[in-house]
Design an enzyme around this catalytic site. Structure first.
Site, short mmCIF file in Angstrom:
data_model
loop_
_atom_site.label_atom_id
_atom_site.label_comp_id
_atom_site.label_asym_id
_atom_site.label_seq_id
_atom_site.Cartn_x
_atom_site.Cartn_y
_atom_site.Cartn_z
N GLY A 1 -10.78 4.12 3.66
CA GLY A 1 -11.81 3.75 2.68
C GLY A 1 -11.40 2.60 1.80
O GLY A 1 -10.31 2.04 1.92
N TRP B 1 0.82 -1.20 0.00
CA TRP B 1 0.00 0.00 0.00
C TRP B 1 0.86 1.26 0.00
O TRP B 1 0.58 2.22 -0.72
CB TRP B 1 -0.95 -0.01 1.19
CG TRP B 1 -1.95 1.10 1.22
CD1 TRP B 1 -2.09 2.04 2.19
CD2 TRP B 1 -2.95 1.40 0.23
NE1 TRP B 1 -3.11 2.91 1.87
CE2 TRP B 1 -3.66 2.53 0.67
CE3 TRP B 1 -3.30 0.83 -0.99
CZ2 TRP B 1 -4.70 3.11 -0.05
CZ3 TRP B 1 -4.35 1.40 -1.73
CH2 TRP B 1 -5.04 2.52 -1.26
N SER C 1 -8.35 -9.32 -0.37
CA SER C 1 -8.44 -8.93 1.04
C SER C 1 -7.60 -9.84 1.93
O SER C 1 -7.89 -11.04 2.08
CB SER C 1 -9.90 -8.98 1.50
OG SER C 1 -9.99 -8.84 2.90
N GLU D 1 -4.45 -7.03 9.69
CA GLU D 1 -4.53 -6.09 10.82
C GLU D 1 -5.67 -6.44 11.77
O GLU D 1 -5.61 -6.14 12.96
CB GLU D 1 -4.73 -4.67 10.29
CG GLU D 1 -3.48 -4.04 9.70
CD GLU D 1 -2.48 -3.57 10.76
OE1 GLU D 1 -2.67 -3.87 11.96
OE2 GLU D 1 -1.50 -2.91 10.37
N LYS E 1 -4.99 1.35 9.08
CA LYS E 1 -6.20 1.13 9.86
C LYS E 1 -5.87 0.23 11.04
O LYS E 1 -5.28 -0.83 10.87
CB LYS E 1 -7.28 0.48 8.99
CG LYS E 1 -7.64 1.30 7.76
CD LYS E 1 -8.37 0.49 6.71
CE LYS E 1 -8.60 1.34 5.46
NZ LYS E 1 -9.18 0.54 4.35
N ASN F 1 -7.38 -9.77 5.18
CA ASN F 1 -8.12 -10.19 6.37
C ASN F 1 -9.08 -11.32 6.05
O ASN F 1 -9.18 -12.30 6.81
CB ASN F 1 -8.85 -8.99 6.97
CG ASN F 1 -7.90 -8.01 7.62
OD1 ASN F 1 -7.42 -8.23 8.73
ND2 ASN F 1 -7.58 -6.94 6.91
N LYS G 1 -13.60 -2.85 10.39
CA LYS G 1 -13.99 -3.58 9.18
C LYS G 1 -13.01 -4.72 8.91
O LYS G 1 -13.38 -5.72 8.28
CB LYS G 1 -14.13 -2.63 7.99
CG LYS G 1 -12.84 -2.00 7.47
CD LYS G 1 -12.21 -2.80 6.34
CE LYS G 1 -10.83 -2.25 6.00
NZ LYS G 1 -10.18 -3.04 4.93
#
Length: 318
Positions: A130, A11, A247, A267, A101, A249, A185
């Protein structure tokens, strides 16, 4: 303007690429011992993005702090240590943008609190939150994201400076809600992966509706606006977290219940510990987070936890 990015993972590298793409003079920092950084220095690419020679790659933290805007994208649990290093260099007049996050384990501090406490009022703090995956952005697929800060002028400056054709930024109006919602999230993403791993993907609708509601309760208890849970920081990020093949997660949750190894950063693993602590402090009912915590930290049985979670409260949806 001069912009820097601290953190050379997937990222962070994308952010540096994106900032250069929209016209900024960019410096990307990574630790000298980082395998990611060594690959970037050797090849100017990490397999996803490729940097032009005009992007500065450095292992000198002081040089990275020369930027007017300093974006930070590292593991959330490492932010306190990094901010202590930054504070020791006596920086002033910078805008730090937290592109990450999470909530600190042990203290329950939001990331903006960690940063502000370290560098003081002489520097501005903002968050960049976001939905969006690097692979999709690089394929030309645009998305909407949120910038938030306690200072309106900081938000206005950043929205103007960071918006481009790939990312449209919205002004955040609830720093607490946006940070808590964005961190939470990832826990819902782990839960979604667990459902996938058990062949129960059809339950994701219930997961999303109930998950948003319990996160909204915590946001309200912490002094934020509960409707923030229904915005881009949380519910608006579900597609990228609950369903996407990219994703981390979701993939971690799926691997966990299948008893498979997963080595990428998820995370939500750390965030759920902090969320449960905050739920205890604020006396907030968070059954999904409790179930995920029981599986990850307490050795609970996945089938039993999922059954208990989705057969509770038969008379009331919320």
């Amino acid at each position: 303007m001069k912009a820097s990015v601290i953190g050379c993972g997937r990222w962070g590298s994308f952010i540096a690429w994106y900032l250069h793409r929209i016209g900024h003079e960019v410096t990307l920092y990574g630790r000298a011992g980082s395998a990611h950084m060594q690959r970037l220095i050797a090849h100017r690419s990490n397999g996803l993005v490729r940097f032009e020679d005009t992007v500065c790659l450095t292992c000198d933290l002081a040089r990275a702090l020369e930027g007017e805007i300093v974006c930070i994208s590292i593991r959330s649990q490492g932010l306190a240590g990094l901010m202590e290093q930054i504070a020791s260099l006596g920086v002033r007049g910078k805008t730090f943008v937290l592109c990450m996050k999470g909530i600190e384990m042990g203290t329950g501090r939001r990331l903006s609190q960690i940063a502000q406490e370290a560098v003081g009022a002489s520097n501005d703090i903002a968050v960049w939150l976001g939905p969006g995956h690097v692979q999709e952005f690089l394929a030309g697929v645009p998305n909407c994201m949120v910038l938030d800060s306690e200072k309106e002028a900081t938000k206005e400056r950043l929205v103007e400076a960071l918006s481009g054709d790939l990312i449209r930024f919205y002004y955040g109006t609830d720093l607490i809600g946006n940070e808590v919602g964005a961190a939470a999230k990832n826990v819902i993403g782990i839960a979604a992966g667990m459902l996938d791993g058990k062949g129960l993907s059809s339950l994701k609708g219930a997961l999303m509706s109930r998950g948003t509601r319990e996160v909204a309760r915590l946001i309200r208890a912490m002094g934020g606006h509960e409707m923030s849970a229904y915005g881009l920081c949380h519910l608006g990020d579900y597609e990228a977290t609950v369903f996407s093949a990219y994703s981390h997660n979701r993939r971690f949750g799926e691997a966990f219940v299948r008893k498979e190894t997963y080595n990428e950063l998820a995370e939500g693993y750390y965030t759920v510990e902090a969320l449960c602590m905050l739920a205890d402090q604020k006396d907030v009912e968070m059954p999904i987070c409790r179930a995920v915590h029981a599986l990850l930290y307490e050795g609970a049985d996945a089938d039993e936890e999922i059954s208990r979670l989705f057969t509770r409260s038969l008379k009331r949806e919320f």
